[in-house]
Design a protein around this motif. Structure first.
Motif, mmCIF file in Angstrom:
data_model
loop_
_atom_site.group_PDB
_atom_site.id
_atom_site.type_symbol
_atom_site.label_atom_id
_atom_site.label_comp_id
_atom_site.label_asym_id
_atom_site.label_seq_id
_atom_site.Cartn_x
_atom_site.Cartn_y
_atom_site.Cartn_z
ATOM 1 N N LEU A 112 0.833 -1.203 0.000
ATOM 2 C CA LEU A 112 0.000 0.000 0.000
ATOM 3 C C LEU A 112 0.868 1.254 0.000
ATOM 4 O O LEU A 112 0.626 2.200 -0.770
ATOM 5 C CB LEU A 112 -0.923 -0.022 1.218
ATOM 6 C CG LEU A 112 -1.789 1.213 1.448
ATOM 7 C CD1 LEU A 112 -2.703 1.463 0.257
ATOM 8 C CD2 LEU A 112 -2.602 1.062 2.726
ATOM 9 N N ALA A 113 1.885 1.277 0.851
ATOM 10 C CA ALA A 113 2.779 2.440 0.909
ATOM 11 C C ALA A 113 3.522 2.625 -0.413
ATOM 12 O O ALA A 113 3.712 3.755 -0.886
ATOM 13 C CB ALA A 113 3.772 2.268 2.057
ATOM 14 N N ILE A 166 1.243 4.091 -3.034
ATOM 15 C CA ILE A 166 1.037 5.525 -2.814
ATOM 16 C C ILE A 166 2.240 6.315 -3.313
ATOM 17 O O ILE A 166 2.105 7.346 -3.980
ATOM 18 C CB ILE A 166 0.772 5.796 -1.318
ATOM 19 C CG1 ILE A 166 -0.564 5.160 -0.907
ATOM 20 C CG2 ILE A 166 0.755 7.293 -1.034
ATOM 21 C CD1 ILE A 166 -0.826 5.227 0.581
ATOM 22 N N SER A 167 3.445 5.791 -3.016
ATOM 23 C CA SER A 167 4.651 6.517 -3.419
ATOM 24 C C SER A 167 4.829 6.528 -4.939
ATOM 25 O O SER A 167 5.383 7.467 -5.495
ATOM 26 C CB SER A 167 5.885 5.904 -2.755
ATOM 27 O OG SER A 167 6.103 4.582 -3.228
ATOM 28 N N LYS A 207 2.359 6.641 -6.959
ATOM 29 C CA LYS A 207 1.156 7.309 -7.472
ATOM 30 C C LYS A 207 0.273 6.344 -8.276
ATOM 31 O O LYS A 207 -0.371 6.716 -9.251
ATOM 32 C CB LYS A 207 1.534 8.508 -8.336
ATOM 33 C CG LYS A 207 2.307 9.584 -7.571
ATOM 34 C CD LYS A 207 2.641 10.771 -8.458
ATOM 35 C CE LYS A 207 3.419 11.821 -7.659
ATOM 36 N NZ LYS A 207 3.757 13.015 -8.477
ATOM 37 N N LYS A 208 0.241 5.077 -7.820
ATOM 38 C CA LYS A 208 -0.630 4.089 -8.442
ATOM 39 C C LYS A 208 -1.882 3.827 -7.613
ATOM 40 O O LYS A 208 -2.810 3.177 -8.076
ATOM 41 C CB LYS A 208 0.130 2.767 -8.655
ATOM 42 C CG LYS A 208 1.270 2.853 -9.656
ATOM 43 C CD LYS A 208 1.920 1.494 -9.855
ATOM 44 C CE LYS A 208 3.033 1.565 -10.901
ATOM 45 N NZ LYS A 208 3.642 0.236 -11.149
ATOM 46 N N TRP A 209 -1.886 4.347 -6.396
ATOM 47 C CA TRP A 209 -3.007 4.054 -5.501
ATOM 48 C C TRP A 209 -4.286 4.749 -5.947
ATOM 49 O O TRP A 209 -5.392 4.273 -5.659
ATOM 50 C CB TRP A 209 -2.648 4.436 -4.072
ATOM 51 C CG TRP A 209 -3.734 4.113 -3.083
ATOM 52 C CD1 TRP A 209 -4.400 4.965 -2.274
ATOM 53 C CD2 TRP A 209 -4.257 2.812 -2.815
ATOM 54 N NE1 TRP A 209 -5.320 4.303 -1.513
ATOM 55 C CE2 TRP A 209 -5.252 2.954 -1.833
ATOM 56 C CE3 TRP A 209 -3.990 1.535 -3.321
ATOM 57 C CZ2 TRP A 209 -5.978 1.888 -1.334
ATOM 58 C CZ3 TRP A 209 -4.714 0.468 -2.821
ATOM 59 C CH2 TRP A 209 -5.697 0.652 -1.844
ATOM 60 N N ASP A 210 -4.165 5.831 -6.674
ATOM 61 C CA ASP A 210 -5.360 6.544 -7.122
ATOM 62 C C ASP A 210 -6.259 5.651 -7.979
ATOM 63 O O ASP A 210 -7.486 5.746 -7.909
ATOM 64 C CB ASP A 210 -4.956 7.793 -7.915
ATOM 65 C CG ASP A 210 -4.314 8.851 -7.035
ATOM 66 O OD1 ASP A 210 -4.537 8.783 -5.803
ATOM 67 O OD2 ASP A 210 -3.585 9.711 -7.555
ATOM 68 N N GLN A 229 -7.479 2.411 -5.494
ATOM 69 C CA GLN A 229 -8.407 2.639 -4.393
ATOM 70 C C GLN A 229 -9.860 2.743 -4.854
ATOM 71 O O GLN A 229 -10.775 2.636 -4.054
ATOM 72 C CB GLN A 229 -8.021 3.905 -3.620
ATOM 73 C CG GLN A 229 -8.231 5.204 -4.388
ATOM 74 C CD GLN A 229 -7.982 6.418 -3.516
ATOM 75 O OE1 GLN A 229 -7.926 6.301 -2.288
ATOM 76 N NE2 GLN A 229 -7.821 7.580 -4.127
ATOM 77 N N TRP A 237 -5.575 0.573 8.197
ATOM 78 C CA TRP A 237 -6.166 0.287 6.898
ATOM 79 C C TRP A 237 -6.062 -1.177 6.447
ATOM 80 O O TRP A 237 -6.712 -1.545 5.465
ATOM 81 C CB TRP A 237 -5.504 1.157 5.830
ATOM 82 C CG TRP A 237 -5.676 2.620 6.061
ATOM 83 C CD1 TRP A 237 -4.747 3.501 6.507
ATOM 84 C CD2 TRP A 237 -6.883 3.366 5.880
ATOM 85 N NE1 TRP A 237 -5.268 4.757 6.622
ATOM 86 C CE2 TRP A 237 -6.598 4.706 6.235
ATOM 87 C CE3 TRP A 237 -8.175 3.047 5.462
ATOM 88 C CZ2 TRP A 237 -7.547 5.713 6.184
ATOM 89 C CZ3 TRP A 237 -9.123 4.043 5.404
ATOM 90 C CH2 TRP A 237 -8.812 5.369 5.755
#
Length: 765
Positions: A656-657, A660-661, A663-666, A669, A694
């Motif tokens: 998950l971290a 986010i770093s 910029k694939k979490w957008d 999610q 989470w």
């Protein structure tokens, strides 16, 4: 008949009639374990003895005839005619002590007359053959029946309609059902119906008469000859012709053209065919050809020429009945399927299955033939499930075929049979609100509390300098749930589980190269890097140390120490400290000291459903890193529509971290939430706030309604449990570990296909 009365050889005939109860030495004059037909010929030529020095043998040439009781024999002066006389009346199979009796060899005219006289005029061929083979398959029952029919002592009663022959009659009726009436004439059926008689006894009498007609009895004129032995079917075995399964040409432009016999009669090859566990020698292989398009049709493939080229292509037939697995060996699909099932069920290698087959059935197959059967069968099975015709260049060797099979059918580790899988274990109905209600008594106001684990327990606080979060109120939970509503309302909720197992094949030792080795037995580089580095100096001192460290004796000691690290530790010695990579930390990069030996893939990573169905697998070269895991997920689930609602992995917080770093979490999610499996989460939540907040696999605070379900125990009490099995991959890894000793010895190409096939069958079954 086996023995006939013959005054010239009364001693020998009496010995044969005794079934081995009379002393052999009194007849043959030489003691042997087994007497052959050649011994009998010599016995006749020597005047009734096998001992050439005996008086009887010497007198034979003078034309003298003597009778010595059991051992005596009346021998004519013309020994050749006497020998011919006894040979025509003694069954050679019985004389040599064979374990089988020959198949009944009566005239067909006599057999047809018996059928006409005793059965219905409209009796079918199948009914007659069924009765015949039921009798030849049960010689022991016929022996028991014959003994009761021919009593030996005064206190025995002769019984023709005994329980043995009636049982056989009843078995025939059960097998034939209504067709059993075909064994009776119209008059017999009318009489039985009028008297309301059971047909068992009348049919038993017919069977008894048929046994005598076929000579399936150990008696001859009330004299016991020898016990019936199992009947041999060698004389009626057919010749197997292995032909193409296609009836007509399948090429579109040919318009269902007929297929002509292509192989010349003198060139028809004779091979060994294995059907199940039965071995047939001298089976014939026939090839067909379409005279219009010149396509060749074999029993297991079709070969056609490519347009405007001399090259040919081969199509492997999914409906093939027989497979060629050696230069002179063909097997049926039952045999090849048994090879795969044996390897799957018993974690067996090709060498182990070869040893099992050879020890059990006698045919000396080779490991290469068994591996060929494995590849040929698995290619057709997976092709059939994928609904494609597997096509390659013609005349590929087995290694190239294995590589091509994985390239085309492997689909980069995707298990096609798992497409669209849904079941109650891996899919749950969507819930907009949680069944869990905040209750201080349940200690469920902490987001780190987990169902099936923390009901009524105090959740441990964070072990680092994080501020513990303020417990959420019901309004906040409702608002959060509204914000996190799934993109597709009321769609079933799915979860997938990821995990890895440390195993893998060797690959090129050069940095950042994972190609297959040029030489799998002792080489260190792929084809490309072998040209640059294969012949360079590799530092002799370091090389000698490498050889010593990797010798058989040294490796045996290392393996023992690894298995029993603290065995026989002396007071002045330190216990062995093993460095085990934690699942929730990145792997440590270790620089390669030399290029003496090949590198090895770090692990095999799998994605499976909570029910155990495997969705995909891949290999990680150096580490089970979050970046590799993200790339694996993106390859398996390239679109948002294909992604599951939950992804469970032991290092979900790190993934998950990382997402986010990068910029694939957008994008993730919108559809997916990542959680840690229940086993590793207990330790994660003490040290990681992100994981605590989470990545809870079954939060008791109601923040994830679809991860917790309400159940009722046998006492009627309600309780909360995890909706999904988050340990599915752990169970899968336990099963995969059974193949570790096999897989680590394989080349990369064989590793890929073997593992893919085993996972495919695991999912299919």
């Amino acid at each position: 008949p086996l023995i006939v009365k013959n005054s010239n050889f009364s001693g020998m005939l009496a010995w044969l009639d005794s079934n081995g109860t009379l002393p052999s030495e009194d007849v043959w004059h030489v003691e042997k374990t087994v007497y052959t037909i050649n011994d009998l010929k010599a016995w006749v030529d020597n005047g009734g003895t096998l001992d050439p020095k005996s008086k009887r043998a010497k007198e034979k040439g003078k034309g003298k005839e003597k009778d010595k009781g059991i051992g005596g024999s009346h021998v004519h002066k013309k020994g050749s005619s006497s020998r011919k006389h006894i040979m025509t009346h003694i069954n050679p199979v019985a004389a040599v002590g064979s374990d089988q009796n020959p198949f009944p060899d009566i005239l067909f005219q006599n057999f047809a007359e018996f059928v006409t006289e005793n059965f219905n005029a409209k009796v079918s061929l199948s009914t007659v053959l069924l009765v015949l083979f039921l009798m030849t398959d049960n010689p022991d029952l016929l022996n028991l029946h014959a003994h009761q029919k021919h009593p030996h002592t005064s206190d025995e009663r002769k019984s023709v309609l005994n329980g043995w022959i009636k049982s056989l009659s009843w078995a025939i009726q059960l097998k034939l059902n209504d067709k059993a009436l075909e064994l009776f004439s119209d008059n017999e059926k009318s009489k039985a119906k009028l008297l309301q008689e059971d047909l068992t006894s009348p049919l038993a009498l017919k069977i008894d008469k048929l046994a005598d007609a076929l000579n399936l009895t150990p008696y001859c004129e009330d004299r016991l000859r020898t016990k019936l032995k199992p009947i041999s079917y060698d004389t009626i075995k057919g010749v197997h012709l292995i032909c193409p399964p296609s009836m007509q040409c399948s090429t579109l432009q040919c318009g269902k053209h007929n297929i002509a016999q292509y192989t010349k009669t003198r060139d028809i090859p004779k091979v060994t065919l294995i059907e199940g566990t039965t071995i047939h020698e001298n089976a014939m292989v026939l090839t067909g050809e379409c005279s219009k398009c010149k396509t060749l049709y074999m029993a297991d493939h079709e070969t056609a020429s490519l347009p405007h080229s001399t090259d040919k292509t081969r199509v492997y037939l999914n409906n093939a009945k027989f497979l060629k697995v050696g230069a002179n060996l063909w097997v049926d699909r039952a045999f090849s399927a048994a090879v795969i099932n044996g390897m799957y069920s018993f974690h067996a290698s090709a060498a182990a299955y070869t040893e099992f087959w050879n020890n059990s059935f006698g045919r000396k197959t080779t490991r290469r033939q068994i591996w060929d059967a494995f590849v040929q069968e698995s290619v057709r099975t997976i092709s059939s499930v994928s609904q494609i015709d597997f096509e390659t260049s013609d005349n590929l060797d087995i290694e190239s075929l294995t590589e091509t099979a994985y390239d085309i059918l492997g689909e980069e580790g995707l298990i096609r049979v798992a497409d669209g899988h849904e079941c109650s274990e891996c899919t749950q109905p969507y819930k907009a609100t949680a069944d869990v209600i905040l209750d201080a008594g349940l200690n469920n106001n902490d987001p780190a509390a987990m169902a099936n684990n923390d009901e009524g327990r105090q959740v441990p606080p964070l072990a680092v300098n994080h501020i513990n979060p303020v417990p959420q109120t019901e309004e906040e939970i409702d608002e959060e749930q509204a914000d996190n509503t799934m993109a597709v309302d009321h769609a079933p909720v799915k979860m997938v589980v990821l995990d890895g197992i440390v195993m893998g094949p060797t690959h090129c030792a050069f940095e950042n190269c994972s190609s297959d080795l040029n030489n799998a037995r002792g080489g260190a580089f792929c084809n490309f890097h072998e040209l640059d580095f294969g012949r360079r100096c590799q530092h002799q001192p370091e090389w000698r140390k490498y050889i010593q460290d990797h010798s058989r004796s040294t490796l045996s000691g290392v393996r023992r120490v690894l298995k029993r690290p603290n065995e026989n530790i002396q007071p002045w010695q330190q216990p062995l400290q093993r460095n085990v990579q934690p699942h929730d930390k990145n792997a440590e990069e270790r620089p390669k000291k030399n290029y003496f030996g090949p590198s090895r893939f770090y692990c095999v990573e799998t994605i499976c459903a909570p029910c155990g169905v495997v969705i995909a697998w891949t290999k990680f070269v150096k580490a089970e890193s979050p970046t590799n895991i993200l790339e694996f997920l993106e390859r398996v689930y390239p679109t948002e529509e294909s992604r599951p609602d939950y992804v469970c992995i032991d290092k979900a917080c790190l993934v998950l971290a990382r997402a986010i770093s990068l910029k694939k979490w957008d994008s993730w999610q919108k559809t997916t939430r990542m959680v840690v499996d229940s086993y590793h989460y207990i330790n994660h939540r003490v040290t990681d706030f992100l994981c605590r907040k989470w990545c809870n696999p079954a939060p008791l605070d109601g923040s994830a309604p679809n991860l917790v379900v309400k159940e009722t125990d046998k006492n009627g009490r309600e309780y909360f449990k995890r909706a999904f099995n988050t340990q599915a991959c752990e169970h899968l890894n336990s099963w995969l570990g059974g193949y570790d000793s096999i897989l680590k010895c394989m080349k990369g190409k064989n590793f890929n296909w073997f593992l893919h096939v085993m996972i495919f069958y695991h999912t299919k079954l």
